[in-house]
Motif scaffolding. Sequence first.
Motif, PDB file in Angstrom:
ATOM      1  N   PRO A   1      26.164  19.715  21.930  1.00 49.79           N
ATOM      2  CA  PRO A   1      26.309  18.156  21.873  1.00 49.79           C
ATOM      3  C   PRO A   1      25.426  17.308  21.240  1.00 49.79           C
ATOM      4  CG  PRO A   1      26.576  19.039  24.107  1.00 49.79           C
ATOM      5  CD  PRO A   1      26.355  20.221  23.051  1.00 49.79           C
ATOM      6  N   THR A   2      24.183  17.453  21.855  1.00 49.97           N
ATOM      7  CA  THR A   2      22.872  16.803  21.731  1.00 49.97           C
ATOM      8  C   THR A   2      22.559  16.883  20.228  1.00 49.97           C
ATOM      9  OG1 THR A   2      22.049  17.131  23.887  1.00 49.97           O
ATOM     10  CG2 THR A   2      20.616  16.202  22.157  1.00 49.97           C
ATOM     11  N   LYS A   3      22.600  18.289  19.600  1.00 49.64           N
ATOM     12  CA  LYS A   3      22.554  18.299  18.402  1.00 49.64           C
ATOM     13  C   LYS A   3      23.215  17.675  17.399  1.00 49.64           C
ATOM     14  CE  LYS A   3      21.196  22.426  15.229  1.00 49.64           C
ATOM     15  NZ  LYS A   3      21.290  23.834  15.332  1.00 49.64           N
ATOM     16  N   ALA A   4      24.515  17.936  17.700  1.00 49.07           N
ATOM     17  CA  ALA A   4      25.467  17.171  16.853  1.00 49.07           C
ATOM     18  C   ALA A   4      25.505  15.676  16.818  1.00 49.07           C
ATOM     19  CB  ALA A   4      26.763  17.637  17.328  1.00 49.07           C
ATOM     20  N   THR A   5      24.990  14.807  17.883  1.00 51.99           N
ATOM     21  CA  THR A   5      24.910  13.539  18.122  1.00 51.99           C
ATOM     22  C   THR A   5      23.538  13.160  17.177  1.00 51.99           C
ATOM     23  OG1 THR A   5      26.103  13.797  20.106  1.00 51.99           O
ATOM     24  CG2 THR A   5      24.706  11.779  19.713  1.00 51.99           C
ATOM     25  N   ILE A   6      22.535  13.808  17.434  1.00 49.27           N
ATOM     26  CA  ILE A   6      21.741  13.639  16.511  1.00 49.27           C
ATOM     27  C   ILE A   6      21.921  13.630  14.820  1.00 49.27           C
ATOM     28  CG2 ILE A   6      19.252  14.596  15.703  1.00 49.27           C
ATOM     29  CD1 ILE A   6      18.715  15.435  18.694  1.00 49.27           C
ATOM     30  N   LYS A   7      22.580  14.557  14.596  1.00 48.09           N
ATOM     31  CA  LYS A   7      23.188  14.730  13.315  1.00 48.09           C
ATOM     32  C   LYS A   7      24.063  13.417  12.797  1.00 48.09           C
ATOM     33  CE  LYS A   7      22.815  19.549  12.474  1.00 48.09           C
ATOM     34  NZ  LYS A   7      21.692  19.361  11.524  1.00 48.09           N
ATOM     35  N   ILE A   8      24.609  12.909  13.862  1.00 46.60           N
ATOM     36  CA  ILE A   8      25.494  11.690  13.551  1.00 46.60           C
ATOM     37  C   ILE A   8      24.698  10.492  13.477  1.00 46.60           C
ATOM     38  CG2 ILE A   8      27.375  10.105  14.509  1.00 46.60           C
ATOM     39  CD1 ILE A   8      28.537  12.906  15.942  1.00 46.60           C
ATOM     40  N   PHE A   9      23.642  10.499  14.374  1.00 51.96           N
ATOM     41  CA  PHE A   9      22.485   9.100  14.117  1.00 51.96           C
ATOM     42  C   PHE A   9      22.117   9.288  12.836  1.00 51.96           C
ATOM     43  CE2 PHE A   9      22.666   8.658  18.883  1.00 51.96           C
ATOM     44  CZ  PHE A   9      22.952   7.306  18.923  1.00 51.96           C
ATOM     45  N   ASP A  10      21.670  10.535  12.295  1.00 48.27           N
ATOM     46  CA  ASP A  10      21.029  10.702  11.230  1.00 48.27           C
ATOM     47  C   ASP A  10      21.965  10.134  10.008  1.00 48.27           C
ATOM     48  OD1 ASP A  10      18.973  11.346   9.419  1.00 48.27           O
ATOM     49  OD2 ASP A  10      19.858  13.541   8.916  1.00 48.27           O
ATOM     50  N   GLU A  11      23.133  10.685  10.031  1.00 43.27           N
ATOM     51  CA  GLU A  11      24.138   9.978   8.891  1.00 43.27           C
ATOM     52  C   GLU A  11      24.205   8.413   9.066  1.00 43.27           C
ATOM     53  OE1 GLU A  11      27.794  11.569   8.186  1.00 43.27           O
ATOM     54  OE2 GLU A  11      27.143  13.679   7.954  1.00 43.27           O
ATOM     55  N   MET A  12      24.356   8.077  10.207  1.00 47.74           N
ATOM     56  CA  MET A  12      24.430   6.516  10.575  1.00 47.74           C
ATOM     57  C   MET A  12      23.109   5.804   9.956  1.00 47.74           C
ATOM     58  SD  MET A  12      25.209   4.742  13.954  1.00 47.74           S
ATOM     59  CE  MET A  12      26.780   5.467  14.387  1.00 47.74           C
ATOM     60  N   ASN A  13      22.095   6.507  10.127  1.00 46.29           N
ATOM     61  CA  ASN A  13      20.639   5.701   9.609  1.00 46.29           C
ATOM     62  C   ASN A  13      20.711   5.933   8.285  1.00 46.29           C
ATOM     63  OD1 ASN A  13      18.159   4.812  10.025  1.00 46.29           O
ATOM     64  ND2 ASN A  13      17.291   6.756   9.625  1.00 46.29           N
ATOM     65  N   ASN A  14      21.020   6.894   7.463  1.00 47.31           N
ATOM     66  CA  ASN A  14      21.107   7.092   5.865  1.00 47.31           C
ATOM     67  C   ASN A  14      22.245   6.128   5.529  1.00 47.31           C
ATOM     68  OD1 ASN A  14      19.336   9.122   6.234  1.00 47.31           O
ATOM     69  ND2 ASN A  14      20.747  10.565   6.187  1.00 47.31           N
ATOM     70  N   LEU A  15      23.240   5.851   6.138  1.00 43.34           N
ATOM     71  CA  LEU A  15      24.137   4.927   5.697  1.00 43.34           C
ATOM     72  C   LEU A  15      23.558   3.397   5.830  1.00 43.34           C
ATOM     73  CD1 LEU A  15      27.373   4.496   4.661  1.00 43.34           C
ATOM     74  CD2 LEU A  15      27.785   4.495   7.330  1.00 43.34           C
ATOM     75  N   ALA A  16      22.970   3.191   6.978  1.00 44.01           N
ATOM     76  CA  ALA A  16      22.252   1.789   7.308  1.00 44.01           C
ATOM     77  C   ALA A  16      21.338   1.591   5.975  1.00 44.01           C
ATOM     78  CB  ALA A  16      21.669   1.821   8.489  1.00 44.01           C
ATOM     79  N   LYS A  17      20.470   2.580   5.556  1.00 42.52           N
ATOM     80  CA  LYS A  17      19.498   2.298   4.488  1.00 42.52           C
ATOM     81  C   LYS A  17      20.225   2.150   3.230  1.00 42.52           C
ATOM     82  CE  LYS A  17      16.077   5.415   6.590  1.00 42.52           C
ATOM     83  NZ  LYS A  17      15.084   6.810   6.266  1.00 42.52           N
ATOM     84  N   SER A  18      21.389   2.758   2.786  1.00 40.89           N
ATOM     85  CA  SER A  18      22.041   2.646   1.771  1.00 40.89           C
ATOM     86  C   SER A  18      22.573   1.179   1.493  1.00 40.89           C
ATOM     87  CB  SER A  18      23.188   3.734   1.585  1.00 40.89           C
ATOM     88  OG  SER A  18      24.255   3.235   2.449  1.00 40.89           O
ATOM     89  N   ASN A  19      22.581   0.501   2.855  1.00 40.58           N
ATOM     90  CA  ASN A  19      23.182  -0.897   2.662  1.00 40.58           C
ATOM     91  C   ASN A  19      22.201  -1.822   2.953  1.00 40.58           C
ATOM     92  OD1 ASN A  19      25.834  -2.535   2.896  1.00 40.58           O
ATOM     93  ND2 ASN A  19      24.654  -3.080   4.664  1.00 40.58           N
ATOM     94  N   SER A  20      20.692  -1.333   2.792  1.00 38.40           N
ATOM     95  CA  SER A  20      19.501  -2.107   2.964  1.00 38.40           C
ATOM     96  C   SER A  20      19.757  -2.992   4.631  1.00 38.40           C
ATOM     97  CB  SER A  20      19.547  -3.414   2.123  1.00 38.40           C
ATOM     98  OG  SER A  20      19.463  -2.689   0.765  1.00 38.40           O
ATOM     99  N   SER A  21      20.349  -2.256   5.428  1.00 41.65           N
ATOM    100  CA  SER A  21      20.306  -2.637   6.801  1.00 41.65           C
ATOM    101  C   SER A  21      19.432  -1.752   7.676  1.00 41.65           C
ATOM    102  CB  SER A  21      21.722  -2.285   7.378  1.00 41.65           C
ATOM    103  OG  SER A  21      22.699  -3.039   6.555  1.00 41.65           O
ATOM    104  N   LYS A  22      19.174  -2.015   9.052  1.00 43.01           N
ATOM    105  CA  LYS A  22      18.089  -1.330   9.608  1.00 43.01           C
ATOM    106  C   LYS A  22      19.025  -1.071  11.079  1.00 43.01           C
ATOM    107  CE  LYS A  22      13.914  -3.402   8.334  1.00 43.01           C
ATOM    108  NZ  LYS A  22      12.736  -3.941   8.749  1.00 43.01           N
ATOM    109  N   LEU A  23      18.747   0.176  11.510  1.00 48.20           N
ATOM    110  CA  LEU A  23      19.511   0.806  12.608  1.00 48.20           C
ATOM    111  C   LEU A  23      18.672   0.581  13.842  1.00 48.20           C
ATOM    112  CD1 LEU A  23      21.740   2.572  13.956  1.00 48.20           C
ATOM    113  CD2 LEU A  23      20.612   4.364  13.315  1.00 48.20           C
ATOM    114  N   ILE A  24      19.326   0.246  14.760  1.00 46.55           N
ATOM    115  CA  ILE A  24      18.667   0.095  16.167  1.00 46.55           C
ATOM    116  C   ILE A  24      19.726   1.002  17.154  1.00 46.55           C
ATOM    117  CG2 ILE A  24      17.949  -1.467  18.086  1.00 46.55           C
ATOM    118  CD1 ILE A  24      17.441  -3.474  15.931  1.00 46.55           C
TER     119      ILE A  24
END
Length: 334
Positions: free
Chosen positions: A241-264
Motif C-alpha cells: 500500500p505504501t509503495k502504490a501510494t507513492i506511485k500515485i503521488f508521483d503521477e499526481m506530481n507529474n500531472l501538476a508539472k504538466s499544468n505548471s502547478s505545484k504539488l503540496i
Amino acid sequence: MKKFISNTLLICLSTIIALAIVEILLRANDNKLHEKFLYDKNEPTANKFDPIIGWELKEGEHIYKPINQEEKNFKTTITKDLYRFSGNTRKEKNDIIFLGGSNTFGYGVNDKETFSSLIQKKLKNYNIKNYGTAGYGTYQSLLKLEKILSKDNSIKYIVAIYHSSHEIRNIGNEEWLRTLSKHTNRNHLYLPYVSVDKKNELKKHKPVKYINLPLREKFIIIQKIEKKIMEAIFYSPRNNPTKATIKIFDEMNNLAKSNSSKLIVLKIHTIENFKSEYKVFFKKNNIKIIECFLPGDKNFVANNLIFKNDGHPNKRAHALYAECILKKLITLIE
C-alpha cells in the motif's frame, strides 16, 4: 430416471444440511451478522455516480442532521464546478485547490467552518477551492485532479491531503468497500483502485461494486462467501500500500508539472509523522509537505476536537487546522 432424481435430491439435501451445520458453527463461534448493508440515515444524496472516480459531489445545497444531538444541522454547498463553497472567488485565475477525503471536505461542519473556508478569509489573493470528497483516498484524488485539470488550467497550487487510512483505499479493501456500501444515500458504491504489476508499474482498475448475493442479510455463510470473493478481487501478490501510494503521488506530481502547478502534500488528523519512505520520495522530487497535528494526545474526544459519535474533526479542530495550514502554506507559495 428415478435413480437420477433420487441422487439429485440426496445431493441437494446433503448440501443444505452441510450449509446449515456451517451456519450453526459460525454463530456458535460468535460470528454475527453484519448490520444491514443498505440503510437510510435520512441524509441528502450529496454525491452522484461517476464511471471513472466512483462518485463525486453533487451540485446544490444539502442540509444534514447533526452528528451529535447537542449540535445543529449543518449545510454543505456544492458549486456548479463540483467543489465545496469556501467563499466568494476572485475573477483573477489564481487558484489553490484542496484534494482529499471527508476531513478535507469538512463533514459535520457548515460551509463557513471548514478549514478551507477559514483559509479563504485570510488568503484574499487566491481562490480556495475545496474538492475534498467524503470517502476518497489518494487514487480517487488523482482521478479527480485529472478531471479538474482537463477543464481548468488556472490552478497554481494543488494541496493533496493524506491520511494513513488512504493506503488501503488506494489498493482496494473488502472491509472498506463493505463499509461504504452500507450508506445508501451517499452513493459510495463503486470503488476504483490500483495494484503494482510485474514491471513494478501502477496498474489502474475500474470502479467495482461490492457483490450482492441472495439472503446476505439472513445468513453469515453468505456474507463469508461475499467477503472471500471481494478479497480475491482486490488481491495482488505485489501489493504494497505504501509503495502504490507513492506511485500515485508521483503521477499526481507529474500531472501538476504538466499544468505548471505545484504539488503540496498535507498530513492532518493523526499524530503520526509521514513514513520515512514518503519523506525520501518527497525530498527527491522536491515536493513540499505540511504536517498539522491536533494538540494533545490521541484522546481527541476529551479535548473536544472531534465529534464523539463519529470521529471527524469538529468546528474547533478546523479552526486549529486553518491556523496551522495557513501559517505553513504562506511560506511555500509565491
